[in-house]
Scaffold this motif. Structure first.
Motif, PDB file in Angstrom:
ATOM      1  N   PRO A   7       0.746  -1.111  -0.130  1.00  0.00           N
ATOM      2  CA  PRO A   7      -0.074   0.537  -0.359  1.00  0.00           C
ATOM      3  C   PRO A   7       1.072   1.295  -0.171  1.00  0.00           C
ATOM      4  O   PRO A   7       1.815   1.408   0.263  1.00  0.00           O
ATOM      5  CB  PRO A   7      -0.764  -0.465   1.323  1.00  0.00           C
ATOM      6  CG  PRO A   7       0.283  -0.620   1.930  1.00  0.00           C
ATOM      7  CD  PRO A   7       1.210  -1.806   1.620  1.00  0.00           C
ATOM      8  N   LEU A   8       0.100   2.460  -0.690  1.00  0.00           N
ATOM      9  CA  LEU A   8       0.895   3.613  -1.019  1.00  0.00           C
ATOM     10  C   LEU A   8      -0.172   4.482  -0.508  1.00  0.00           C
ATOM     11  O   LEU A   8      -0.953   4.601  -1.112  1.00  0.00           O
ATOM     12  CB  LEU A   8       1.909   4.174  -1.752  1.00  0.00           C
ATOM     13  CG  LEU A   8       3.177   3.712  -3.266  1.00  0.00           C
ATOM     14  CD1 LEU A   8       3.102   4.673  -4.165  1.00  0.00           C
ATOM     15  CD2 LEU A   8       4.044   3.709  -1.677  1.00  0.00           C
ATOM     16  N   TYR A   9       0.261   5.118   0.545  1.00  0.00           N
ATOM     17  CA  TYR A   9      -0.826   5.991   1.272  1.00  0.00           C
ATOM     18  C   TYR A   9      -0.823   7.514   0.993  1.00  0.00           C
ATOM     19  O   TYR A   9       0.549   7.760   0.950  1.00  0.00           O
ATOM     20  CB  TYR A   9      -1.286   5.710   2.733  1.00  0.00           C
ATOM     21  CG  TYR A   9      -2.621   4.502   2.677  1.00  0.00           C
ATOM     22  CD1 TYR A   9      -3.170   3.646   2.403  1.00  0.00           C
ATOM     23  CD2 TYR A   9      -1.701   3.466   3.622  1.00  0.00           C
ATOM     24  CE1 TYR A   9      -3.981   2.813   2.274  1.00  0.00           C
ATOM     25  CE2 TYR A   9      -2.504   2.348   3.685  1.00  0.00           C
ATOM     26  CZ  TYR A   9      -2.978   2.232   2.962  1.00  0.00           C
ATOM     27  OH  TYR A   9      -3.930   0.893   3.544  1.00  0.00           O
ATOM     28  N   GLY A  10      -1.262   8.608   0.949  1.00  0.00           N
ATOM     29  CA  GLY A  10      -0.965   9.463   0.712  1.00  0.00           C
ATOM     30  C   GLY A  10      -1.911  10.518   0.386  1.00  0.00           C
ATOM     31  O   GLY A  10      -2.569  10.286  -0.342  1.00  0.00           O
TER      32      GLY A  10
ATOM     33  N   ARG B  14      -4.211   7.639   6.224  1.00  0.00           N
ATOM     34  CA  ARG B  14      -5.975   8.063   6.482  1.00  0.00           C
ATOM     35  C   ARG B  14      -6.594   7.845   7.728  1.00  0.00           C
ATOM     36  O   ARG B  14      -7.418   8.851   8.036  1.00  0.00           O
ATOM     37  CB  ARG B  14      -6.464   8.064   5.497  1.00  0.00           C
ATOM     38  CG  ARG B  14      -6.611   8.595   3.811  1.00  0.00           C
ATOM     39  CD  ARG B  14      -6.863   8.230   2.630  1.00  0.00           C
ATOM     40  NE  ARG B  14      -6.832   6.732   2.715  1.00  0.00           N
ATOM     41  CZ  ARG B  14      -7.330   6.164   1.572  1.00  0.00           C
ATOM     42  NH1 ARG B  14      -7.784   6.507   1.377  1.00  0.00           N
ATOM     43  NH2 ARG B  14      -7.493   4.771   1.567  1.00  0.00           N
ATOM     44  N   THR B  15      -6.282   6.699   8.042  1.00  0.00           N
ATOM     45  CA  THR B  15      -6.465   6.494   9.497  1.00  0.00           C
ATOM     46  C   THR B  15      -5.669   5.857  10.104  1.00  0.00           C
ATOM     47  O   THR B  15      -4.752   5.630   9.711  1.00  0.00           O
ATOM     48  CB  THR B  15      -7.886   5.306   8.951  1.00  0.00           C
ATOM     49  OG1 THR B  15      -7.207   4.384   8.456  1.00  0.00           O
ATOM     50  CG2 THR B  15      -8.840   5.760   8.492  1.00  0.00           C
ATOM     51  N   SER B  16      -5.853   5.608  11.328  1.00  0.00           N
ATOM     52  CA  SER B  16      -4.735   4.615  12.710  1.00  0.00           C
ATOM     53  C   SER B  16      -4.505   3.483  12.251  1.00  0.00           C
ATOM     54  O   SER B  16      -3.312   2.712  11.950  1.00  0.00           O
ATOM     55  CB  SER B  16      -5.129   4.837  14.218  1.00  0.00           C
ATOM     56  OG  SER B  16      -5.233   6.079  14.328  1.00  0.00           O
ATOM     57  N   ALA B  17      -5.542   2.908  11.423  1.00  0.00           N
ATOM     58  CA  ALA B  17      -5.543   1.290  10.989  1.00  0.00           C
ATOM     59  C   ALA B  17      -4.699   0.958   9.869  1.00  0.00           C
ATOM     60  O   ALA B  17      -4.068   0.449   9.604  1.00  0.00           O
ATOM     61  CB  ALA B  17      -7.152   0.801  10.928  1.00  0.00           C
TER      62      ALA B  17
END
Lengths: 248, 258
Positions: A7-10, B14-17
């Protein structure tokens, strides 16, 4: 050939790019620098590649014998390792196998997906998959080898580290995400929580920032009133900048 | 040009999880795979977490990795049987492989770790407590064939107020005044007034401007000679004076809204 999706989040394309550079490209570069003694630097490059009629943003790592190689020069073919086009399998594939337990890492490469959103803007126009590497890919970051001082904290963990240099420039402006426009005077309706807190957190120690800036300002006044080497040295000392003739 | 992060100190999500998942996939599992390759006797790697309330920021959440010769290590017995126990900052197969993954970082103890893992930690721990008391295991990563791994999350939510709360670690937001130290997570963003939020953002913007000017000045004095210094430094002085005035105004505004 095994591929593992990670996963890449941002919250925006810059945060997605930081995530990929911080956790993926840096780790691979550090493993290669540690395990491939001849490699003095690792280039992380991106390209918009057309495969089976579909465009993808892809990554490539190039190993170099120089700390500061020119693009697209790679000084030694034996160190030239690339991923994404299947042309060679060397230290980079070993790094990815060791770190992520697979041959390739899928970071979401199609339009709208995380890796594409992060990096397509830094790539050249889309090129067919069989195109020469240098015409299809463009450099994003050069990771150069650094040797730590023997007594340093880092040297107690590892002899070597990497020093990144950003080379990315926007070559595909059509792939840039539009900047957010304020649509409300309530910041919560414009920014997501992580963005908001990053902005707020910057001001956590503002009193300290002000105090430091005032001290710096006083050093600048001293120079303006009485220019000279001594006043310039005081400014450098305040900023933690070594004197030009100081030994490293 | 955007300045990117290259040093692994931040969990994304975007969330702690999501942040905890990020930590597992990009930090814990890669480090475990490298440890399994380097240390044949290591059968599992345990991520243990703790949250302290008398630390340097009055709220710090720490992550520790332990390599174990057992596939099913028991807590707290693991603390006595872990490989390389007690050598966290020395050069050993655990710390060296963490360095390969992160460059030496262990997350951001005073912010990101709290957002991601604060909810999973025991309440009211402090530095007078032993590791056995303050830490608890959160994930066990086991060796599988071909030096790969499988992960089991064993932690659970113990402090719901920290879950998905990005307003944490702000104990110094009032510059150390006793009444500004939170006894827990701060109020969630949606509970702050619009004016307070805007004033905090203004303060952040002012602080960022000062830091940007410092960076510019640092670059300037690194390269400059006496001959070309006077005009450039006068301009920097004027900009810095303006930034200091803005920062003082922002600080005052933020204190008035509280």
């Amino acid at each position: 050939m095994t591929t593992r999706a990670l996963p890449l989040y941002g919250f925006d394309s810059d945060a997605l790019a930081s995530n990929a550079l911080e956790w993926f490209a840096s780790s691979v570069a550090r493993w290669v620098i540690k395990n491939e003694p001849a490699a003095q630097s690792v280039l992380f490059a991106v390209g918009r590649v057309v495969r089976d009629g579909r465009e993808r943003a892809e990554y490539a790592f190039v190993l170099c014998e120089d700390r500061a190689p020119g693009w697209p020069t790679v000084s030694s073919p034996k160190l030239n390792a690339m991923l994404g086009d299947g042309r060679s399998k060397t230290a980079v594939t070993r790094a990815i196998r060791a770190l992520y337990g697979c041959d390739e890492v899928d970071l979401g490469h199609e339009p709208g997906q995380p890796f594409y959103r992060a990096f397509a803007r830094f790539a050249r126009d889309p090129r067919p998959a069989e195109s020469p590497f240098a015409s299809a890919f463009a450099p994003v970051t050069l990771f150069s080898r650094v040797a730590y001082e023997p007594e340093s904290w880092e040297a107690r963990l590892s002899d070597f580290g990497i020093e990144p240099k950003t080379l990315a420039i926007v070559l595909s402006p059509e792939c840039e995400e539009p900047a957010k426009k304020p649509v409300s005077d309530d910041p919560r309706e414009v920014y997501n929580p992580l963005e908001l807190l990053e902005m707020i957190q910057s001001g956590q120690e503002i009193s300290y920032s002000i105090r430091r800036a005032e001290e710096l300002s006083a050093a600048l006044v001293a120079f303006i009133e009485r220019p000279g080497d001594e006043a310039l040295r005081a400014i450098r000392a305040r900023l933690g900048v070594p004197e030009p003739d100081a030994k490293p | 040009m955007t300045e990117f992060n290259y040093y692994a100190m931040q969990w994304y999500g975007r969330t702690s999880a999501e942040q905890r998942e990020h930590c597992l996939r990009w930090y814990v599992e890669p480090a475990a795979r490298l440890i399994f390759r380097a240390v044949p006797e290591a059968q599992s790697v345990v991520l243990a977490i703790s949250q302290y309330w008398c630390d340097e920021a009055n709220d710090a959440t720490h992550l520790s990795l332990y390599a174990s010769p057992e596939r099913a290590p028991q807590w707290p017995k693991l603390l006595d049987t872990a490989l390389f126990d007690g050598e966290t900052y020395e050069r050993n197969a655990v710390s060296e492989n963490i360095h390969t993954v992160t460059g030496g970082g262990f997350g951001d103890s005073n912010y990101g770790n709290i957002v991601a893992f604060g909810s999973q930690c025991r309440k009211d721990c402090h530095q007078e407590m032993s590791t056995k008391e303050a830490y608890r295991p959160w994930a066990v990563v086991r060796r599988t064939a071909e030096d790969d791994c499988e992960t089991k999350v064993v932690g659970k939510t113990l402090q719901r107020g920290f879950e998905d709360n990005f307003n944490v670690g702000f104990s110094r937001i009032g510059e150390g005044e006793a009444e500004d130290f939170y006894e827990g997570p701060g109020p969630r963003l949606q509970d702050l007034s619009r004016e307070t939020l805007r004033a905090y953002m203004q303060r952040g913007e002012a602080a960022r401007r000062i830091r940007a000017l410092e960076d510019e000045l640092r670059k300037l004095v690194t390269e400059m000679t006496m001959a070309d210094s006077a005009a450039a430094l006068l301009r920097m002085y004027e900009e810095l004076s303006e930034a200091i005035a803005e920062a003082n105004a922002a600080l005052e505004a933020s204190e008035m809204t509280r």
